[in-house]
Each structure stands twice: as C-alpha cells, then as structure tokens.
Design a protein around this motif. Structure first.
Motif, short mmCIF file in Angstrom:
data_model
loop_
_atom_site.label_atom_id
_atom_site.label_comp_id
_atom_site.label_asym_id
_atom_site.label_seq_id
_atom_site.Cartn_x
_atom_site.Cartn_y
_atom_site.Cartn_z
N LEU A 116 15.18 -14.02 -85.00
CA LEU A 116 16.49 -14.53 -85.35
C LEU A 116 16.08 -15.48 -86.33
O LEU A 116 17.17 -16.20 -86.73
N GLY A 139 14.20 -12.15 -79.87
CA GLY A 139 14.79 -13.27 -80.20
C GLY A 139 14.25 -14.03 -81.25
O GLY A 139 14.82 -14.60 -82.19
N LEU A 165 17.14 -15.89 -89.91
CA LEU A 165 18.53 -16.03 -90.61
C LEU A 165 18.66 -17.31 -91.01
O LEU A 165 19.59 -17.42 -91.90
N LEU A 224 13.73 -18.79 -77.87
CA LEU A 224 14.32 -17.67 -78.11
C LEU A 224 13.74 -16.52 -77.31
O LEU A 224 14.08 -15.46 -76.98
#
Length: 283
Positions: A59, A56, A62, A49
C-alpha cells in the motif's frame, strides 16, 4: 523495475536541464537526502502495515498518486540551452568525456555492490553476534539511509570545497571504513556505529555520481549519461549477492567484510591520489 529506472533517469536529466552548477549539485544532494529519508519512512510504514497483513506493505506505493497532479502542472520540458564555452562539443559518437563517464559508472557499480553487502548479511551478523532478532536487524539496516540522508543534505556545501574525485574518494573511504569495521563489531551499539559510517559514505557518493557524470558530457548526452549511471547502480545491486556469496563461503562473513572494505579503500585512495586536469568539469 522499469518504472523506477525511468523515474530516476528522467529526474536526473531534468535536474541537469533546470539548474547549473553549483545549484545543480545542491539539488542532487537534496534529492538523495529525500530518497534516503523516504526509504526510512516507507520501511517503517511497511513494517506496521505488515503487522496487519502481508499485503499491507504494498500500500505504500499509493503515496505516488497525490504527486501526479503536481507533476502534470509543474514539470515541463525545459528549452534547449546554449552550450557553455568550456563544455565538451556535441558528438554523434561517444562524447569527449566518455572515459570519465566510464569511471563514474564503475564507481557506481562498486559503491552499490559494497552497499548491498550490508542489508544482505547484516541480519545474520546481528543475530550471531548479539542474539537479537529481526527487529534489531531492521533498525540497523534503517540506520544506513538515515545517516545517508544527513550526508546528502550537506553534499552541496561539500562540493563547493572539494572536486568530484575528492568527494567520491571521501564517500568511498567512509563506505570502506564502515564495511571493514563491521567485521570487528561484536556488540549491537558497535554495529549501529559502523552501519552509520557506511551510510554517511553512501550519502556522499550517490549525488556525486549524478553531478559528476553530467558535468563531463555535452548537453545532448545528459539523458544517456543519466541512464548509464542509473543502469550501473542497479547492476551493482544485482551482482552484489552473486559476487559476495562465493566470498562468504571462502572467507566467511567477517573476512568478506574486510575484503570488500579493503578493495573499496584502494579505489578511494586511487581517486584521492588522481590529479584532475584543468577542465572546468573536474574542479
């Protein structure tokens, strides 16, 4: 940081409430194994990422959201249990096993301090000795949680054969060997081997800390004991650069690795030499 501390403490206390020994030790081993394996997976995912954007890697957090419905439905407050006849009696002040709890917390601080010497200094060591870049250092660092996950998965089986102090001594001895041998590792494959040895030790020490701390306190102290061990782990992580940086300036990086490894080896020897009493919670 506050949320991670709360999650670790609550998960430790819930495992203690849901299961008794030897199943409890097996679950602590599996949890440590999944934590280490998740560390490897998320480090790799974050690396990919980061190629897309510096934002990135964030993330990966999540991944927690799909777990919320499962937590809501499956995790319930367990009913209080009757005390085991051999368990320490409840206490309004310090529990009967507080000296052993203090010992476990001290081992947690030492283990984390030694553990964080690796990711803090390994990139510089890899670059100076092998000429490799950040990618090779990242792979070397990822080896530690990978081998730690393997060791943690077998913790329950090992715990059936060895006492808490002996498992702790074995884990610290592996950490000490890996850290000390890293001082003499001059090639990239050799560094990978020494890092893997340290990872095996950490994989044994982490679940042992949780299982041991909860075994020496009464039921009403489980949450506090879990919190104290969690706090000790983070304290060791915090003080690691504060303690090791002056040593590096004084002894150099190889000398610091040798000094830290030697000190951890002494503690491991003390745990192995100590003879636990006849209490059911030390066997």
């Amino acid at each position: 940081g506050l949320c991670v501390a709360g999650l670790m403490t609550a998960a430790t206390a819930l495992i203690a409430d849901y299961w008794e020994e030897p199943a409890r030790s097996r679950l602590f081993g599996l949890r440590a194994s999944f934590m280490a394996g998740g560390g490897v997976a998320f480090l790799v995912a974050a690396g990919f990422l980061a190629e897309w954007s510096w934002r990135g890697p964030f993330l990966v957090y999540l991944a927690a959201f799909p777990l919320l419905p499962l937590l809501w439905r499956a995790v319930q407050e367990p009913p209080p249990r009757r005390h085991h006849p051999d368990a320490p009696p409840p206490s309004r002040g310090l529990p009967a096993g507080w000296p052993l709890l203090a010992l476990v917390c001290g081992v947690a601080i030492l283990n984390r301090t030694a553990f964080y010497l690796m990711p803090l200094e390994l990139p510089f060591l890899v670059q100076s000795r092998t000429g490799s870049g950040a990618g090779a250092a990242g792979i070397a660092i990822a080896v530690m949680p990978l081998t730690g996950a393997v060791a943690s998965a077998f913790y329950g089986r090992l715990r059936r054969r060895l006492s808490f102090p002996l498992v702790g001594a074995l884990g610290l001895a592996l950490v000490a060997a890996g850290v000390a041998l890293t001082a003499h590792a001059t090639s990239y494959p050799a560094i990978l081997v020494t890092v893997a040895v340290s990872g095996l030790g950490v994989g044994l020490v982490m679940p042992n800390l949780n299982a041991w701390s909860l075994a020496v306190v009464p039921e009403d102290w489980r949450g506090r004991a879990a919190g104290l061990v969690t706090a000790s782990i983070f304290l060791g992580q915090f003080v690691s650069p504060l303690l090791t940086r002056p040593l590096i300036e004084l002894l150099g990086t190889p000398g610091t690795f040798l000094a830290v490894g030697g000190f951890v080896a002494v503690v491991a020897g003390a745990l192995a030499w100590a003879r636990p009493g006849k209490g059911a919670f030390l066997d």
